[in-house]
Every structure is written in C-alpha cells, then in structure tokens.
Motif scaffolding. Sequence first.
Motif, short mmCIF file in Angstrom:
data_model
loop_
_atom_site.label_atom_id
_atom_site.label_comp_id
_atom_site.label_asym_id
_atom_site.label_seq_id
_atom_site.Cartn_x
_atom_site.Cartn_y
_atom_site.Cartn_z
N GLY A 92 3.76 7.80 -2.96
CA GLY A 92 4.30 6.90 -3.55
C GLY A 92 4.46 6.09 -2.23
N ARG A 148 -3.22 3.87 -2.68
CA ARG A 148 -3.11 2.72 -3.39
C ARG A 148 -2.51 1.43 -3.18
NH1 ARG A 148 1.84 2.57 -7.46
NH2 ARG A 148 1.62 1.11 -8.81
N MET A 187 0.38 -0.95 -0.06
CA MET A 187 0.08 -0.35 -0.16
C MET A 187 1.14 1.34 -0.01
SD MET A 187 -3.34 -1.15 2.17
CE MET A 187 -2.51 -0.50 3.88
N VAL A 216 -1.79 -2.42 -4.42
CA VAL A 216 -1.54 -3.17 -5.25
C VAL A 216 -1.00 -4.39 -4.79
CG1 VAL A 216 0.68 -3.51 -6.60
CG2 VAL A 216 -0.31 -1.44 -6.64
N ASP A 226 1.33 5.90 -0.69
CA ASP A 226 0.36 7.30 -0.22
C ASP A 226 0.34 7.99 -1.88
OD1 ASP A 226 2.61 8.32 -0.22
OD2 ASP A 226 2.31 9.48 1.73
N THR A 227 -0.54 8.76 -2.02
CA THR A 227 -0.32 9.89 -3.48
C THR A 227 0.97 9.84 -3.90
OG1 THR A 227 -0.95 11.49 -1.97
CG2 THR A 227 -2.31 10.24 -3.13
N ASP A 250 -4.36 -3.05 -9.46
CA ASP A 250 -3.79 -2.25 -8.67
C ASP A 250 -5.21 -1.36 -8.88
OD1 ASP A 250 -2.93 0.26 -8.74
OD2 ASP A 250 -0.59 -0.38 -10.14
N VAL A 251 -5.40 -0.43 -7.60
CA VAL A 251 -6.31 -0.13 -7.05
C VAL A 251 -6.53 1.38 -5.60
CG1 VAL A 251 -9.24 0.08 -5.74
CG2 VAL A 251 -7.92 -2.37 -6.74
N THR A 252 -6.56 2.41 -6.70
CA THR A 252 -6.79 4.04 -5.52
C THR A 252 -7.63 3.66 -5.31
OG1 THR A 252 -4.73 4.48 -7.41
CG2 THR A 252 -5.62 6.21 -6.21
N THR A 309 -5.35 9.22 0.64
CA THR A 309 -5.58 8.20 0.02
C THR A 309 -4.67 6.83 -0.42
OG1 THR A 309 -6.79 10.02 -1.07
CG2 THR A 309 -5.93 8.70 -3.20
#
Length: 159
Positions: free
Chosen positions: A20, A130, A15, A132, A17-18, A58-60, A128
Amino acid sequence: MQIAKDTVVTLNYEMFDTEGKLLDKTEHPIVYLHGGYDNILPLVEEALHGKTTGDSIDVTMSPDDAFGEYEPELVRKEAKDVFPMEVEAGMMFEADDPATGDVMLFRVTEINGNEVTVDANHPFAGVTIRFVGKVTDVREASDEEIAHGHVHGEHGHHH
C-alpha cells in the motif's frame, strides 16, 4: 463519450506496491492516445476501455504486466572517470548496449570512491503494482494524432 480506439484519454492516477506504499501519482493529469499505441501499460488500457469521464479503475499488475522483472545483469559498476561530469546518485545516463546496440537508460544508484554503480532496470522493476486511476476527459483523436500514434498538445505537436 466512451473510451475506445482512437480516443484521447485524460486521467489522474496513483500507483502503490503490495504493502500500500504510494510509489507514484500524477501532479498533472496524463493524456494518451487509446487503442494499442503502446502509450500506457496494456492492462491499464484494457481496464479503461469502455469507461467514460468520471469513471475509475483499480488494476493490480504482476511485474511482467507492469515494469518487468528485476534483472541483476542490468546493474553495472563503472569507473568514475568514464562519466563526463561530476556524477551523483539519481542521475540518468544513456549508453549503448554492447550486445544489441540498443540505447539503454541507466540510473546512478551508488558511488563508492572511484566506482559508480548504475542500473538500467526501471525503478519499479520486480514490483507488483496497484494502479488506481480516474478518467477526467475523453475526446476523439485528430487524424494527425492517429497518424502519429500519440497525442498532440493544445497548440499542436511539431516533429
């Protein structure tokens, strides 16, 4: 076998954050019962539906779809003497919510003299995320797992 309701899914994930930054990752694969049992984040479960071993997702997710918005009212300052032991930042404590009676999990975030700051927000609240993930196994769930709504271990789960 495809991931569908009442299958047991094994996956590795990371996981971010925005920006990376890595927030969390599996040391050992996670295993969950698929199909609306609230064992994994709903958007992750949705993305996994129909996948098979070896597939990746791959989900945000916005905070509302992940760990919730940050709620300042879940941060409290308490006197150090209300804690049952020597308290340190990072420790976790359960406490009853006086308004609802629900048990809340608080994380100690700061100690300043005799004042302890605790926070019941999830550490990733307001972030937020992300997600993977890679599916490493899919199998049919046992009748007992389905009845209980969660996966049982290699040697069975005892209640």
